[in-house]
Every structure is written in structure tokens, then in C-alpha cells.
Design an enzyme around this catalytic site. Structure first.
Site, short mmCIF file in Angstrom:
data_model
loop_
_atom_site.label_atom_id
_atom_site.label_comp_id
_atom_site.label_asym_id
_atom_site.label_seq_id
_atom_site.Cartn_x
_atom_site.Cartn_y
_atom_site.Cartn_z
N ASP A 173 0.89 -1.23 0.00
CA ASP A 173 -0.06 0.17 -0.08
C ASP A 173 0.77 1.10 -0.06
OD1 ASP A 173 -2.32 1.34 -0.01
OD2 ASP A 173 -3.29 -0.27 1.52
N TRP A 209 -2.83 3.26 -5.90
CA TRP A 209 -4.15 3.91 -6.24
C TRP A 209 -3.98 4.80 -7.52
CZ3 TRP A 209 -2.57 6.56 -1.41
CH2 TRP A 209 -2.51 5.73 -0.17
N GLY A 210 -3.03 4.48 -8.21
CA GLY A 210 -2.54 5.32 -9.63
C GLY A 210 -1.94 6.63 -9.38
N ASP A 225 -9.83 3.28 -3.97
CA ASP A 225 -10.63 2.14 -3.32
C ASP A 225 -12.27 1.92 -3.78
OD1 ASP A 225 -8.42 2.07 -2.00
OD2 ASP A 225 -9.47 1.96 0.22
C1 GLA Z 1 -6.10 1.11 1.36
C2 GLA Z 1 -6.29 0.26 0.12
C3 GLA Z 1 -7.33 -0.68 0.50
C4 GLA Z 1 -7.05 -1.53 1.90
C5 GLA Z 1 -6.90 -0.40 2.92
C6 GLA Z 1 -6.25 -0.99 4.19
O1 GLA Z 1 -7.14 1.99 1.34
O2 GLA Z 1 -6.33 0.99 -1.09
O3 GLA Z 1 -7.50 -1.69 -0.68
O4 GLA Z 1 -5.75 -2.38 1.50
O5 GLA Z 1 -5.96 0.36 2.64
O6 GLA Z 1 -5.94 -0.30 5.21
#
Ligand code: GLA
Length: 376
Positions: free
Chosen positions: A126, A161-162, A183
Site C-alpha cells: 500500500d 491507487w494510480g 478504493d
Molecule cells: C487502502 C487500500 C485498500 C486496503 C486498505 C487497508 O485504502 O487501497 O485496498 O488495503 O488500505 O487499510
């Protein structure tokens, strides 16, 4: 590690968030097998955030929370492997994970070694709490190198996330998949939003490093960690069809211990999965169509055996009617060819006449066609 087709599996986040433990993971592994998911291609069982203690140990190692995972992570990996599945875990390029547990920043090689010792096969990585000074591409390259050197084949699943133009540098990091969107939540608006976010990123998807549109919400019905309003089965069917069509990894996010038949039918559609897993992983092409509702998306994609996939997705709440000139997919009348199409949800077969494909769609519904080139 080189993964030639989009990874498939299950991830704990969408439904369980922080409420994860050994028993849940064991039961999930059992349920994946009992429901025949591995035969369909779902092979990774991934534990997301919130599995560790809030502090590292005296040797700076990550420690599994003993209340949640009393036998430790190696025992969990062993159980998952005993079911014929692969085992995935989660960390973060920042000081902390998104939920505030220790991240791997400045511990990348040690953590990669730890994951290898636990027999982990997949690492989701992440981007929360990352350094404001060190560019993200350096952070992902670090962990990519650490994983390549940890002595075990571990699939690197990047999750930035891009952000920071991830698409420009992600293939330099060793990642096999990368989150190309924000997300997901269990609403139709979220499906629409992520589908739209993905549009400009299609050219970056391809063999060995897949655009990850986030975990599936199919079968959540508004329950669990990212469960909000929930969606209808038709919406889940269209959501799944889009993710599969676009070549996204297919990571189930619902509680597989209590799936209903509709959920199983959607997640288990082998012909849709076959399009997702097509070995060429060619780019989807957005089609114009000659008459389509505002919320109608038309896509095609060339497949490995000369077939075409054609996806007609009605994102809106009204009946829609698609009209597509075969010119757009490379088959004008002058070629003497047309398409014989099979709709992969109903099995209905038909031949396109006058070089024009027409199709009616109910609100939120879709048609996914596997089309064969035939003589006129
Ligand atoms: C981010 C990621 C999610 C998930 C959460 C966990 O938001 O994008 O997919 O893994 O963290 O805290």
C-alpha cells in the site's frame, strides 16, 4: 516472479477490514475449495491490513497479532497451502499501513525476508504514510528488489491507487499488478466511477503487469467493511463483466463462506473468466457505436484465437439500445466477413447481419459476446 495472466483469488479487506483472524482464514480456505473456486482459477488467499501488532519486536521484525493469529503466520500459510491455495499478505511503503500498523519503510529487505520465511506467495503493498520526500517509484523499486532477492517467488501487488503517475513507472518496479484506481465501495456509483477512472489507463495494461481495478464487491449486498448501499445481482454481473473484460485481477471480496447461488454463478462464469485470462492480454478498445444511450459503454478486445470479445455495458437506469458498425472492429462489409456471436451469460448465439450489431439492454445490464469471424 512473472505472472502471465491477471491474478485471481480472495482478499479479506472488502468484507472483514480489521476483523480478521486465523479461524476466518481457515474457514475461508475451506470454503474456497468447497465452492470449487480454485478450479475456476481463484488461487490466492490474501490477508489485507490489520494482521500485525502495533510495534515491531526487538529485532525490528513484524509480529503477527497473537490474539488474531495465535499459531503465527507460517501456520496460516501451511494451512492455506494444504488446501492447494497460495497465501498472500499485506504491507505498506510508508511508516504505517493505512490502518496505522507498522509499514515497511526502511525495513523493506528485512520484511521481504520475513514474508519469505512465512512462505508467503503474494504481497500487496500500500501507499499510505509514505515519505513526502522520496518519490513513490523509488519506494516501490526498493520493495520490488527486496522481494526479488528474498529467496522465494512472491508476487508483488502494488497499491498506490494510480497516484503520482503510477502508470509511468510501475513496470520498473517488478510489480505484477498495480492498483490503477482509488478504493472500491459496495455501490453502483463506485463501480461506475472506477470504470471511468480506468478508461485512460487501458493502454498500460498488459502481460506481466496488470491494471488492478480493486477487489470485487460481487455478493457483498451492502454487508461488511466497504459495504454501503450494496448492489443488485444485475449490477454485480455487470461489475464482474467489466473487471474481467478490462483484464483486471479478479480478487473476490465477499464472504465466501456464505455465498448464494447468484454470487457463485457470477464469479464462476468460466467463459467470462476465459476472456479475463486470455493469454494475449490485449488492450480493450472503446467503441463509438452509432446510437447509444449516454450511459452505455461499448468495448471490444482481440483474443488469442482470432475471436473478438465485445462488451456492451448499460451503466444507466434506463433501457438502452446499442448499435455498432463492424467497421469499428475491423470488419467492414468489403472484407466479405461478419461475426457469429455468443452471449456468455445466456449462451444465445446469433449472426450479425448487414455489418451492424444491435443489442437491447435492461437497466444496469450487460452483454458480453465472444465473436467468431465468419463468411457473410
Ligand atoms: C487502502 C487500500 C485498500 C486496503 C486498505 C487497508 O485504502 O487501497 O485496498 O488495503 O488500505 O487499510
Amino acid at each position: 516472479m512473472i505472472k502471465l495472466t491477471p491474478p485471481m483469488g480472495w482478499n479479506s479487506w472488502n468484507t472483514f477490514g480489521a476483523n480478521i483472524n486465523e479461524q476466518l482464514i481457515f474457514e475461508t480456505a475451506d470454503a474456497m475449495v468447497a465452492n470449487g473456486l480454485p478450479q475456476k482459477g481463484y488461487e490466492y488467499l490474501v490477508i489485507d491490513d490489520c494482521w500485525s501488532l502495533r510495534e515491531r519486536d526487538a529485532n525490528q521484525r513484524l509480529v503477527a497479532d497473537p490474539e488474531k493469529f495465535p499459531q503465527g503466520m507460517k501456520a496460516v500459510a501451511d494451512y492455506v497451502h494444504s488446501k492447494g491455495l497460495k497465501f498472500g499478505m499485506y504491507s505498506c511503503a510508508g511508516n504505517l499501513t493505512c490502518a496505522g500498523y507498522p509499514g515497511s519503510f526502511e525495513h523493506e529487505f528485512l520484511d521481504a525476508e520475513t514474508f519469505a520465511e512465512w512462505d508467503v506467495d503474494f504481497l500487496k503493498y500500500d501507499y499510505c504514510y509514505h515519505s513526502p520526500i522520496i518519490p513513490g517509484k523509488y519506494l516501490y523499486r526498493r520493495m520490488g528488489l527486496a522481494l526479488e532477492n528474498c529467496g522465494r517467488d512472491i508476487l508483488f501487488s502494488a497499491c498506490s491507487w494510480g497516484a503520482d503517475e503510477t502508470h509511468e513507472w510501475i513496470k520498473t518496479t517488478g510489480a505484477s499488478m498495480w492498483r490503477s484506481t482509488g478504493d472500491i465501495f459496495d455501490t453502483w456509483e463506485s463501480v461506475k466511477d472506477l470504470t471511468k477512472q480506468q478508461e485512460k489507463l487501458h493502454p498500460y495494461n498488459g502481460v506481466g503487469c496488470f491494471n488492478d481495478m480493486d477487489m470485487l464487491i460481487v455478493g457483498m449486498y451492502g454487508k461488511g467493511n466497504v459495504g454501503l448501499k450494496g448492489c443488485s445481482d444485475v449490477q454485480y454481473k455487470t461489475h464482474f463483466s467489466i473487471w474481467a473484460f478490462m483484464g483486471s485481477p479478479l480478487m473476490i471480496g465477499c464472504d465466501v463462506r456464505s455465498m448464494n447461488q447468484a454470487t457463485l454463478d457470477i464469479l464462476g462464469n468460466e467463459e467470462i473468466i476465459r476472456i479475463n485470462q486470455d493469454r494475449t492480454c490485449r488492450q480493450p478498445v472503446k467503441l463509438v457505436g452509432t446510437w447509444s444511450g449516454e450511459d452505455l459503454l461499448l468495448y471490444s478486445r482481440q483474443l488469442e484465437n482470432g475471436d473478438l470479445a465485445i462488451g456492451l455495458f448499460n451503466m444507466g437506469d434506463k433501457d438502452a439500445y446499442a448499435r455498432l458498425n463492424l467497421d469499428e472492429v475491423g470488419l467492414p462489409f468489403s472484407t466479405g466477413k461478419t461475426l457469429e456471436v455468443k452471449e456468455l451469460w445466456t449462451g444465445e448465439v446469433s449472426k450479425v447481419k448487414n455489418s451492424t450489431l444491435t443489442w437491447g439492454l435492461k437497466p444496469y445490464d450487460c452483454a458480453v459476446l465472444r465473436a467468431k469471424v465468419v463468411d457473410l
